[in-house]
Design an enzyme around this catalytic site. Sequence first.
Site, PDB file in Angstrom:
ATOM      1  N   ARG A 111      -3.654   6.628   0.542  1.00 13.66           N
ATOM      2  CA  ARG A 111      -4.207   7.882   1.058  1.00 13.66           C
ATOM      3  C   ARG A 111      -3.325   8.635   2.041  1.00 13.66           C
ATOM      4  NH1 ARG A 111      -9.816   5.114   2.429  1.00 13.66           N
ATOM      5  NH2 ARG A 111      -8.293   3.423   2.596  1.00 13.66           N
TER       6      ARG A 111
ATOM      7  N   ASP B 243      -6.364  -3.011  -7.729  1.00 11.86           N
ATOM      8  CA  ASP B 243      -6.900  -3.659  -6.535  1.00 11.86           C
ATOM      9  C   ASP B 243      -7.111  -5.143  -6.819  1.00 11.86           C
ATOM     10  OD1 ASP B 243      -8.021  -2.721  -3.751  1.00 11.86           O
ATOM     11  OD2 ASP B 243      -9.266  -4.378  -4.441  1.00 11.86           O
TER      12      ASP B 243
ATOM     13  N   TYR C 165     -14.233 -12.265  -0.082  1.00 14.09           N
ATOM     14  CA  TYR C 165     -14.892 -11.004  -0.463  1.00 14.09           C
ATOM     15  C   TYR C 165     -16.194 -11.264  -1.217  1.00 14.09           C
ATOM     16  CZ  TYR C 165     -11.410  -7.734   1.175  1.00 14.09           C
ATOM     17  OH  TYR C 165     -10.601  -6.980   1.977  1.00 14.09           O
TER      18      TYR C 165
ATOM     19  N   ARG D   6      -6.454  11.307  -6.672  1.00 11.28           N
ATOM     20  CA  ARG D   6      -7.686  10.598  -6.353  1.00 11.28           C
ATOM     21  C   ARG D   6      -8.900  11.539  -6.478  1.00 11.28           C
ATOM     22  NH1 ARG D   6     -11.752   8.813  -4.479  1.00 11.28           N
ATOM     23  NH2 ARG D   6     -12.067   7.290  -2.836  1.00 11.28           N
TER      24      ARG D   6
ATOM     25  N   ARG E 270       0.826  -1.218   0.000  1.00 11.41           N
ATOM     26  CA  ARG E 270       0.000   0.000   0.000  1.00 11.41           C
ATOM     27  C   ARG E 270       0.856   1.262   0.000  1.00 11.41           C
ATOM     28  NH1 ARG E 270      -5.265  -0.956   2.422  1.00 11.41           N
ATOM     29  NH2 ARG E 270      -6.071  -2.685   1.201  1.00 11.41           N
TER      30      ARG E 270
HETATM   31  O1  CP3 Z   1       0.251  -1.528  -2.510  1.00  6.13           O
HETATM   32  C1  CP3 Z   1      -0.040  -0.622  -3.331  1.00  6.13           C
HETATM   33  O2  CP3 Z   1       0.291   0.568  -3.200  1.00  6.13           O
HETATM   34  C2  CP3 Z   1      -0.737  -1.041  -4.607  1.00  6.13           C
HETATM   35  C3  CP3 Z   1      -2.143  -0.935  -4.663  1.00  6.13           C
HETATM   36  C4  CP3 Z   1      -3.050  -1.863  -3.877  1.00  6.13           C
HETATM   37  C5  CP3 Z   1      -4.324  -1.422  -3.425  1.00  6.13           C
HETATM   38  N1  CP3 Z   1      -4.990  -2.511  -2.926  1.00  6.13           N
HETATM   39  C6  CP3 Z   1      -4.814  -0.045  -3.520  1.00  6.13           C
HETATM   40  C7  CP3 Z   1      -5.975   0.379  -2.723  1.00  6.13           C
HETATM   41  C8  CP3 Z   1      -2.940  -3.204  -3.567  1.00  6.13           C
HETATM   42  C9  CP3 Z   1      -1.749  -4.142  -3.753  1.00  6.13           C
HETATM   43  C10 CP3 Z   1      -4.180  -3.613  -2.975  1.00  6.13           C
HETATM   44  C11 CP3 Z   1      -4.466  -5.010  -2.573  1.00  6.13           C
HETATM   45  C12 CP3 Z   1      -5.664  -5.280  -1.764  1.00  6.13           C
HETATM   46  N2  CP3 Z   1      -6.928  -4.766  -1.904  1.00  6.13           N
HETATM   47  C13 CP3 Z   1      -5.706  -6.248  -0.737  1.00  6.13           C
HETATM   48  C14 CP3 Z   1      -4.547  -7.131  -0.317  1.00  6.13           C
HETATM   49  C15 CP3 Z   1      -3.586  -6.406   0.538  1.00  6.13           C
HETATM   50  C16 CP3 Z   1      -4.037  -6.175   1.955  1.00  6.13           C
HETATM   51  O3  CP3 Z   1      -4.098  -5.007   2.336  1.00  6.13           O
HETATM   52  O4  CP3 Z   1      -4.289  -7.165   2.651  1.00  6.13           O
HETATM   53  C17 CP3 Z   1      -7.018  -6.260  -0.225  1.00  6.13           C
HETATM   54  C18 CP3 Z   1      -7.524  -7.124   0.909  1.00  6.13           C
HETATM   55  C19 CP3 Z   1      -7.796  -5.328  -0.984  1.00  6.13           C
HETATM   56  C20 CP3 Z   1      -9.244  -5.013  -0.852  1.00  6.13           C
HETATM   57  C21 CP3 Z   1      -9.424  -3.590  -0.504  1.00  6.13           C
HETATM   58  N3  CP3 Z   1      -9.307  -2.565  -1.407  1.00  6.13           N
HETATM   59  C22 CP3 Z   1      -9.635  -3.011   0.774  1.00  6.13           C
HETATM   60  C23 CP3 Z   1      -9.828  -3.788   2.053  1.00  6.13           C
HETATM   61  C24 CP3 Z   1      -9.633  -1.614   0.618  1.00  6.13           C
HETATM   62  C25 CP3 Z   1      -9.711  -0.565   1.689  1.00  6.13           C
HETATM   63  C26 CP3 Z   1     -11.035   0.056   1.832  1.00  6.13           C
HETATM   64  C27 CP3 Z   1     -10.941   1.376   2.551  1.00  6.13           C
HETATM   65  O5  CP3 Z   1     -11.608   2.292   2.092  1.00  6.13           O
HETATM   66  O6  CP3 Z   1     -10.202   1.465   3.539  1.00  6.13           O
HETATM   67  C28 CP3 Z   1      -9.438  -1.358  -0.752  1.00  6.13           C
HETATM   68  C29 CP3 Z   1      -9.364  -0.029  -1.387  1.00  6.13           C
HETATM   69  C30 CP3 Z   1      -7.991   0.417  -1.765  1.00  6.13           C
HETATM   70  N4  CP3 Z   1      -7.112  -0.360  -2.472  1.00  6.13           N
HETATM   71  C31 CP3 Z   1      -7.416   1.698  -1.528  1.00  6.13           C
HETATM   72  C32 CP3 Z   1      -6.158   1.680  -2.139  1.00  6.13           C
HETATM   73  C33 CP3 Z   1      -5.174   2.818  -2.235  1.00  6.13           C
HETATM   74  C34 CP3 Z   1      -8.081   2.869  -0.804  1.00  6.13           C
HETATM   75  C35 CP3 Z   1      -9.240   3.382  -1.597  1.00  6.13           C
HETATM   76  C36 CP3 Z   1      -9.304   4.872  -1.816  1.00  6.13           C
HETATM   77  O7  CP3 Z   1      -8.323   5.516  -2.258  1.00  6.13           O
HETATM   78  O8  CP3 Z   1     -10.381   5.408  -1.599  1.00  6.13           O
END
Ligand code: CP3
Length: 337
Positions: A29, A75, A146, A38, A25
């Site tokens: 944010r 994602d 999911y 974003r 990540r």
């Molecule tokens: O690592 C990186 O910088 C690359 C991008 C990346 C994202 N998600 C961006 C993201 C990667 C590798 C992921 C993988 C991902 N997504 C996982 C596996 C890694 C982990 O954390 O265990 C999982 C479980 C997800 C599913 C997911 N997507 C979740 C639980 C969330 C968070 C929801 C929230 O609002 O807190 C996301 C959204 C997400 N994926 C964001 C980002 C930057 C935030 C969304 C936003 O910008 O509004």
Amino acid sequence: MPKNDLLLRSLRKEPIERFPVWLMRQAGRYMPQYRELRNKVNNFLELCKNVDLAVEVSLLPLRLLSVDAIIIFSDILVPLEALGVKLEFVEGEGPKLYWSSELKDLKPYDPKENAYVFEIIRKVKEAQDEVPVIGFGGAPFTLASYLIEGGASRDFRKTKLFMWEKEKEFKKLMELLTETQITYLKEQINAGADVIQVFDSWANYLSVEDYEEYVFPFVNYLVSELKEFSDTPVIYFFRGSSAFIDAVADTRADCLSVDWSVDIPEAMKLYEKAFQGNLEPTVLYASEEVIKEKTLSLLKRIPEKTGYIFNLGHGLAPDMDMKKVKLLVNTVKSYQL
Ligand code: CP3
């Protein structure tokens, strides 16, 4: 070959000058520059599909933190949308998926529906030749959870009941997701990904017995199909690391990315694999002194001079301080082997 190939050499256990570092990540944010990009779109999914913006976001951590690898901005859930499941990211609530729980309502996976992901990889490769590019996907179990839960969950109750009560169907679903991920990740390799990371973020909710029965055989097959396809290094990230590491050590994954339940220095003595991790993300809320001390104490205990990649035990959080993230990266980069 990227100019800085520390990550690739460390994955292959070749000599390196210092341990490579990148952070799960890393484009997110906590970064003001991410929030700015974003804000140009209505929601997170639009950002994932806007190739030019997603390329810009992917490059931010290289430009602002000088990490040793770029993970493409996307994602794990986007291939599920290609199976015909409605996917949305609700502000402040995380992902929402709408699946009927019927296998017949999932359509065959067509990688063309994720063409934007492969395009992002191509463009990130074109935009820079400094560091390797990591492609990624979810492990079948994490994706299944999911789908079944419809989003995040506190106890994964629906997933477990589905798994135990409708075992045949659950395994069919796992097979379908495994095949989907094989196709999806091979396309990422074709597009130029230098490394693939598979995320099993929620396996830690299962018992060892259930992990070995319902999770491992599928992710193991996924990894071996990728290794048959090419020699691109594969990293397997799995939560519940200390419980499952014995089972996982059998995979063909080149590298195990573990949470902080595992003592990496000990694990490196027991298992042949390269290791990635595993600083507790919470350390980043502590003072600069604590961050440096915790980071250096992990690095000093690594028993080998290669085969290790510094990362967190899980991802960065939105409320973390970018100054402290920079300090963390610089601390690792200044550690001489
Ligand atoms: O690592 C990186 O910088 C690359 C991008 C990346 C994202 N998600 C961006 C993201 C990667 C590798 C992921 C993988 C991902 N997504 C996982 C596996 C890694 C982990 O954390 O265990 C999982 C479980 C997800 C599913 C997911 N997507 C979740 C639980 C969330 C968070 C929801 C929230 O609002 O807190 C996301 C959204 C997400 N994926 C964001 C980002 C930057 C935030 C969304 C936003 O910008 O509004």
